[in-house]
Design a protein around this motif. Structure first.
Motif, PDB file in Angstrom:
ATOM      1  N   CYS A 170       0.861  -1.179   0.000  1.00  0.00           N
ATOM      2  CA  CYS A 170       0.000   0.000   0.000  1.00  0.00           C
ATOM      3  C   CYS A 170       0.899   1.230   0.000  1.00  0.00           C
ATOM      4  O   CYS A 170       1.806   1.337   0.816  1.00  0.00           O
ATOM      5  CB  CYS A 170      -0.906   0.003   1.229  1.00  0.00           C
ATOM      6  SG  CYS A 170      -1.860   1.531   1.387  1.00  0.00           S
ATOM      7  N   HIS A 173      -7.380   2.258   2.675  1.00  0.00           N
ATOM      8  CA  HIS A 173      -6.897   3.622   2.424  1.00  0.00           C
ATOM      9  C   HIS A 173      -7.426   4.194   1.111  1.00  0.00           C
ATOM     10  O   HIS A 173      -7.657   5.396   1.007  1.00  0.00           O
ATOM     11  CB  HIS A 173      -5.372   3.660   2.496  1.00  0.00           C
ATOM     12  CG  HIS A 173      -4.882   3.541   3.903  1.00  0.00           C
ATOM     13  ND1 HIS A 173      -4.073   2.515   4.320  1.00  0.00           N
ATOM     14  CD2 HIS A 173      -5.167   4.295   4.990  1.00  0.00           C
ATOM     15  CE1 HIS A 173      -3.852   2.665   5.628  1.00  0.00           C
ATOM     16  NE2 HIS A 173      -4.504   3.729   6.057  1.00  0.00           N
ATOM     17  N   TYR A 193       0.290   4.064   0.961  1.00  0.00           N
ATOM     18  CA  TYR A 193       0.051   4.897   2.150  1.00  0.00           C
ATOM     19  C   TYR A 193       0.638   4.262   3.416  1.00  0.00           C
ATOM     20  O   TYR A 193       1.431   4.873   4.110  1.00  0.00           O
ATOM     21  CB  TYR A 193      -1.448   5.139   2.343  1.00  0.00           C
ATOM     22  CG  TYR A 193      -2.123   5.765   1.141  1.00  0.00           C
ATOM     23  CD1 TYR A 193      -1.769   7.046   0.712  1.00  0.00           C
ATOM     24  CD2 TYR A 193      -3.093   5.074   0.437  1.00  0.00           C
ATOM     25  CE1 TYR A 193      -2.372   7.615  -0.390  1.00  0.00           C
ATOM     26  CE2 TYR A 193      -3.725   5.646  -0.670  1.00  0.00           C
ATOM     27  CZ  TYR A 193      -3.350   6.911  -1.076  1.00  0.00           C
ATOM     28  OH  TYR A 193      -3.962   7.469  -2.169  1.00  0.00           O
ATOM     29  N   CYS A 194       0.223   3.026   3.718  1.00  0.00           N
ATOM     30  CA  CYS A 194       0.604   2.409   5.005  1.00  0.00           C
ATOM     31  C   CYS A 194       1.687   1.348   4.883  1.00  0.00           C
ATOM     32  O   CYS A 194       2.098   0.759   5.876  1.00  0.00           O
ATOM     33  CB  CYS A 194      -0.623   1.822   5.692  1.00  0.00           C
ATOM     34  SG  CYS A 194      -1.328   0.403   4.805  1.00  0.00           S
ATOM     35  N   CYS A 229      -4.049  -0.327  -0.330  1.00  0.00           N
ATOM     36  CA  CYS A 229      -4.961  -1.300   0.281  1.00  0.00           C
ATOM     37  C   CYS A 229      -6.381  -0.746   0.116  1.00  0.00           C
ATOM     38  O   CYS A 229      -6.570   0.449  -0.144  1.00  0.00           O
ATOM     39  CB  CYS A 229      -4.620  -1.519   1.753  1.00  0.00           C
ATOM     40  SG  CYS A 229      -4.939  -0.120   2.853  1.00  0.00           S
TER      41      CYS A 229
HETATM   42 ZN   LIG Z   1      -3.039   1.136   3.387  1.00  0.00          ZN
END
Ligand SMILES: [Zn+2]
Length: 177
Positions: free
Chosen positions: A24, A62, A26-27, A59
């Motif tokens: 992902c 997000h 973002y994370c 993911c």
């Molecule tokens: Zn994520």
């Protein structure tokens, strides 16, 4: 969508996974083919294109949470490293660059660009911006940092590109305020 279209989307997806990894954006969670989602940098709803320069991996959670938020606003909470942030800015500007070139091409601002020529002549940028009635965009740093193959084979819908381009300019202008 025809078979050719599906094949093209599959190729783009494979390219983006290869570039960004099964993580992902973002994370950094590790994803599987079942949990992976394609994330638009400029949202689909704002006419972001399904082009590798406008896509990354995220993911579901997000992707869903972000919705239509501006990518660069949304990522602030994730504290990207300078390298990672630079990568997404490059993608973003290169996506913009493709649109400028398409507009320049469709307005017959230039007849041919050598495929190996990665630098957009300043005159073309200026003329494209004039056509769009926007202020010229400076790509100098991005030219040095990143290069890619520009495909001129596919014809694009001029109106759609122009709309998308205007949206992008609005986002850029909002960011620089
Ligand atoms: Zn994520």
């Amino acid at each position: 969508m025809g078979l050719q279209g599906r094949k093209r989307l599959k190729k783009i997806k494979e390219y983006v996974i290869n570039r960004d990894g099964m993580l992902c954006c973002y994370c950094d969670k590790v994803l599987t083919p079942e949990t992976i989602t394609m994330e638009h940098i400029v949202p689909d709803s704002k006419r972001g294109t399904f082009n590798s320069t406008n896509l990354t991996i995220s993911c579901y959670e997000h992707n869903n949470k972000r919705g239509n938020k501006n990518f660069f606003d949304y990522i602030k909470q994730f504290h990207f490293s300078p390298d990672k942030l630079a990568k997404y800015k490059r993608l973003y500007y290169n996506n913009l660059k493709i649109k400028i070139l398409n507009i320049a091409k469709e307005n017959h601002l230039f007849k041919m660009v050598d495929k190996d020529d990665k630098v957009i002549p300043l005159a073309i940028i200026q003329q494209a911006c004039q056509t769009l009635k926007i202020k010229p965009v400076d790509f100098k740093n991005y030219e040095v940092m990143y290069s890619f193959d520009i495909k001129f084979g596919e014809l694009s819908e001029r109106k759609r590109i122009q709309f998308c381009f205007n949206q992008l300019i609005r986002i850029i202008e909002a960011e620089s305020e």
